[in-house]
Design a protein around this motif. Structure first.
Motif, short mmCIF file in Angstrom:
data_model
loop_
_atom_site.label_atom_id
_atom_site.label_comp_id
_atom_site.label_asym_id
_atom_site.label_seq_id
_atom_site.Cartn_x
_atom_site.Cartn_y
_atom_site.Cartn_z
N SER A 1 12.33 6.39 -1.26
CA SER A 1 12.92 7.30 -0.31
C SER A 1 14.59 7.79 -0.86
N LEU A 2 15.21 7.14 -1.34
CA LEU A 2 16.31 7.64 -1.79
C LEU A 2 16.28 8.50 -3.39
N ALA A 3 15.65 8.06 -3.70
CA ALA A 3 15.41 9.02 -5.36
C ALA A 3 14.51 10.07 -4.40
N LEU A 4 14.09 10.32 -3.19
CA LEU A 4 12.98 11.88 -2.77
C LEU A 4 14.23 12.43 -2.14
N SER A 5 15.54 11.30 -1.50
CA SER A 5 16.18 12.23 -0.38
C SER A 5 15.31 11.97 0.78
N GLU A 6 14.43 11.52 0.76
CA GLU A 6 14.11 10.86 2.34
C GLU A 6 14.98 10.64 3.04
N ILE A 7 15.66 9.96 2.95
CA ILE A 7 16.93 8.52 3.31
C ILE A 7 18.36 9.35 2.69
N GLU B 1 0.47 -1.40 -0.13
CA GLU B 1 -0.19 0.42 -0.39
C GLU B 1 0.56 1.26 0.48
N ALA B 2 0.15 2.52 -0.87
CA ALA B 2 1.41 3.86 -0.69
C ALA B 2 1.16 4.24 0.93
N LEU B 3 2.50 4.47 1.42
CA LEU B 3 2.67 5.01 2.53
C LEU B 3 2.04 6.04 2.75
N ASP B 4 2.46 7.04 1.92
CA ASP B 4 1.71 8.40 2.20
C ASP B 4 2.58 9.62 3.07
N ALA B 5 3.71 9.10 3.06
CA ALA B 5 4.38 9.72 3.77
C ALA B 5 6.22 9.70 3.98
N PRO B 6 7.32 10.11 4.49
CA PRO B 6 8.03 9.67 3.98
C PRO B 6 9.04 8.49 5.45
N TYR B 7 9.83 7.57 4.36
CA TYR B 7 10.45 6.67 5.39
C TYR B 7 10.18 6.51 6.78
N PHE B 8 11.13 7.48 7.33
CA PHE B 8 11.08 7.61 8.20
C PHE B 8 9.94 8.19 9.47
N ALA B 9 9.48 8.23 8.77
CA ALA B 9 7.86 9.13 9.46
C ALA B 9 6.96 8.49 9.88
N VAL B 10 7.07 7.64 8.79
CA VAL B 10 5.86 6.96 9.42
C VAL B 10 6.46 5.93 10.53
N THR B 11 5.17 5.34 11.28
CA THR B 11 5.65 4.46 12.85
C THR B 11 6.36 3.29 12.15
N PHE B 12 6.57 2.77 12.53
CA PHE B 12 7.07 0.85 13.00
C PHE B 12 6.01 0.23 12.29
N LEU B 13 4.86 0.31 13.54
CA LEU B 13 3.49 -0.24 12.93
C LEU B 13 3.15 -0.20 12.12
N ASP B 14 2.95 1.11 11.87
CA ASP B 14 2.19 1.57 10.54
C ASP B 14 2.18 0.74 9.45
N MET B 15 3.85 1.07 8.87
CA MET B 15 4.57 0.01 7.99
C MET B 15 4.04 -0.96 7.84
N LEU B 16 3.90 -1.49 9.08
CA LEU B 16 4.12 -3.09 8.60
C LEU B 16 3.29 -3.52 8.20
N LYS B 17 2.20 -2.62 9.35
CA LYS B 17 0.41 -2.93 8.57
C LYS B 17 0.13 -2.66 6.64
N LYS B 18 0.69 -1.77 6.15
CA LYS B 18 0.93 -1.26 4.84
C LYS B 18 1.41 -2.87 3.99
N ARG B 19 2.24 -3.10 4.85
CA ARG B 19 2.74 -4.24 3.88
C ARG B 19 2.63 -5.17 4.41
N ALA B 20 2.13 -5.46 5.51
CA ALA B 20 1.88 -7.11 5.76
C ALA B 20 -0.03 -7.51 4.73
#
Lengths: 440, 440
Positions: free
Chosen positions: B320-326, A246-265
């Motif tokens: 995320s690398l492409a957008l310089s988020e990380i 699923e699209a994250l809708d936020a930068p990688y580190f701005a998403v909490t670990f649990l939210d990210m897990l949900k979007k991937r699981a």
């Protein structure tokens, strides 16, 4: 990027450090930015970051920063805050802006109405060029954001034409606006999706596009600087979907670990359940495998080739559909082309596969006395599997779009899973036909 | 998109029909567009389409259209034509433009210098506001393209500051430019890559960014409308690479069948050769498979789960690398996070997998007396394979960037292939450990 202030490095440094700072550190450092550059720094943040900052500041401090924003940007910021604080933020705005912001908040965030700025430069068609220029000067002293284009409206706000500042400056001062304005112009409706709006910008090299209602009354302008972000966000969404999440809708580190897990699981589980059919399919051929274990050796090679060719095809078509390079009605042209491509690619891989088996047989004697039939089985299966993978990968985005889903959901892993199951069936069917009476 | 000309539909219709028309039909229909709207239509075409049209027109007709283009656009068009006709096209330009075009052609197409327009509005810091405005009026009458910002230069063309038209219009007429101009401004160097330029635009909401040389002499401006296309092209390239093919660099139907085949076959073959290692790996476990055919049934399920989780991780990190988020230096934070994510995702899939086997065993008795050990083997292998897939998928883009390659080459199929081979090894190793003495 260079700067030339007496204290040129600080905002720049802060920008660099920003992603790594905690929310508290951000507020603290922001307070330390020299005032002359703090405005620009604040404006360069994303709506979400601006919202976090505002909420962390004392209510008394909020007003200055909130009032710095154009109405459309204020809407984005306010919509990034929890529902319970929105009213208090709205109260910090001046009367006019508050009304504008209220009106804008009624639009969907990803529609032209949600992107537009309700403040634009306007002129009357009957004004002389000189009158128009001084009228524009007056408007900019008030609240107008962009003065690249001025829009000619009648008394009922109907859009009649557009003049660029360049045209006003070029024209003789005593001509009228109606003499120089362009009457045929690109407009969008309030509810036009932002993806469609960004395609117009990409195709037309415009700085702004007016938003009009059904009666062609002008509502605002969408400016191209907002579109750069839209294009990037939409591309990110598509890339993430293509990658099978699923699209994250936020930068990688701005998403909490649990939210990210949900979007991937979610997708991973769906794919896993789909892939379970491979175990069922393999179960049907258990007999064949126990007779000819050699067949099992090529299972990963064959199904992954189908998956890879399917990934290529689906990615290609998803992007072309997103950019409107191809349309729904082109499906048949695409299908014919992709079948041909599939056969050609499959034949290439099949040939390489056969050669590989023959060489290994020559050197290691790995595949027993019926090695040639095994090689033929692998080669022919590759043609079938790659053709099928390419065809289904290219058609799935069309099917999804036709059914009203986002074509980008036809992700590479989704297509690979689909092709894995059918690839097994193709492989073992070819094997039964070719090896009946020898190995099987 | 609406139009309100007396003949409003025609250019619009032509735009719609355009992709489906042959080159001859395009030229023919273009000649039929009414002159008042033909300019806009021509300007809305891509550089490649403009080049095709120009070449199809008689040399006499070319000049009008070519001279319509700003120098930077003229460069794009000329660079889209075969080398042998470029000189004749250059000769159609007026003296000044020809010199500008020559200078621009020295830059790489994807650098700021290759994107910039050498014509921009300039003022002197010591001018009064009124002088500046009439000076700008004079410049627009000549050749200046964009007057959204005016740049304050000293006598040696060094960039000192910028004023927006809005600021000029707002200021008191007798103030000086130096009183209102912004001195701290975002600039790019001539050789800055277009991806970096587009990130600046996305972050800063600017309409134009000045391009300066090493001595801070101003060379031109990059305007945001050109960046929308850049952002879209770069995203398309990344999406196509993520899908496991070379970037096409042109719309789907604009690429010849053979060219497309080449761009797809290359990667497909590389992946195929990599995937051949699965046959080798499986060969090593032929003995185990012949003892316990049941193990073969789960091979596709296990390796594809590794591949899917790897696809997700790699796609996420590439974008995320492409957008310089990380950044490169974040690799360790990412690795820790992804290992955790991998274990969590693997445990989820592993649990589902075990439950599935136990249910099937209950209903169909599919997996023999040691079904529980088989279930455990599958479950544990899934944890291992998904963790490994997630970790390697997330680290590969970092490795590629570190080695100077495009991280987007760590495509979903590439990672899947990598994980397939190691996934088999993990699976059969777990199986030997758990099943030794029972099934094996």
């Amino acid at each position: 990027m260079e700067t030339q202030d007496p204290e040129p490095i600080f905002p720049h440094e802060l920008r660099d450090a920003w992603p790594a700072l905690s929310r508290d550190e951000r507020v603290e450092s922001f307070r330390l930015v020299p005032h002359a550059t703090a405005d620009d720094f604040f404006l360069s943040l994303s709506a979400q970051e601006q919202a976090h900052l505002l909420l962390a500041l004392a209510p008394g401090e909020r007003r200055t920063w909130l009032r710095l924003l154009a109405p459309d940007d204020a809407v984005d910021v306010i919509q990034s805050t929890p529902a319970e604080v929105r009213d208090s933020l709205l109260r910090e705005l001046d009367e006019t802006t508050r009304r504008e912001v209220h009106a804008l908040m009624a639009y969907a965030e990803d529609a032209a109405g949600g992107l537009m700025n309700p403040r634009f430069a306007r002129v009357r068609p009957e004004m002389t060029i000189d009158e128009a220029i001084s009228y524009l000067r007056r408007q900019t002293r008030e609240k107008v954001e962009t003065v690249y284009y001025a829009y000619a409206l009648d008394l009922h706000q109907h859009l009649l034409g557009v003049v660029s500042l360049r045209q006003l400056f070029q024209a003789a001062p005593d001509k009228r606006v109606s003499d120089v304005m362009k009457r045929e112009l690109v407009t969008v409706a309030e509810h036009t999706d932002q993806e469609a709006v960004s395609r117009l910008f990409a195709a037309q090299s415009l700085m702004a596009i007016p938003v009009v209602d059904a009666e062609r009354r002008m509502k605002g302008i969408v400016t191209v600087d907002d579109i750069v972000q839209v294009v990037q966000e939409e591309a990110t969404e598509d890339i993430q979907k293509v990658g099978g999440m699923e699209a994250l809708d936020a930068p990688y580190f701005a998403v909490t670990f649990l939210d990210m897990l949900k979007k991937r699981a979610g997708w991973l589980l769906v794919l896993f359940l789909g892939e379970m059919l491979t175990a069922t399919a393999m179960g049907h051929f258990e007999e064949e495998i126990s007779h000819a274990v050699v067949l099992a050796l090529f299972v990963p090679l064959i199904i992954s080739s189908g998956g890879n060719s399917g990934s290529q095809a689906t990615t290609l078509i998803i992007r072309s559909l997103a950019l409107s390079e191809i349309r729904l009605r082109d499906w048949w042209r695409v299908a014919r082309r992709e079948v041909l491509a599939g056969v050609a690619l499959g034949a290439t891989l099949g040939t390489v596969g056969i050669v590989r088996i023959l060489i290994w047989q020559e050197i290691f004697g790995s595949y027993g006395e019926h090695f040639f039939l095994v090689a033929l089985t692998v080669g022919l299966s590759l043609v079938g599997v790659v053709t099928w993978g390419t065809l289904s990968g290219s058609m799935l985005p069309f099917v999804l779009r036709r059914l009203g889903f986002d074509p980008a959901s036809a992700s590479a892993p989704f297509v690979a899973t689909l092709v894995d199951v059918s690839g097994l069936v193709i492989y073992f069917t070819v094997a039964s036909l070719l090896l009946r009476g020898t190995l099987l």
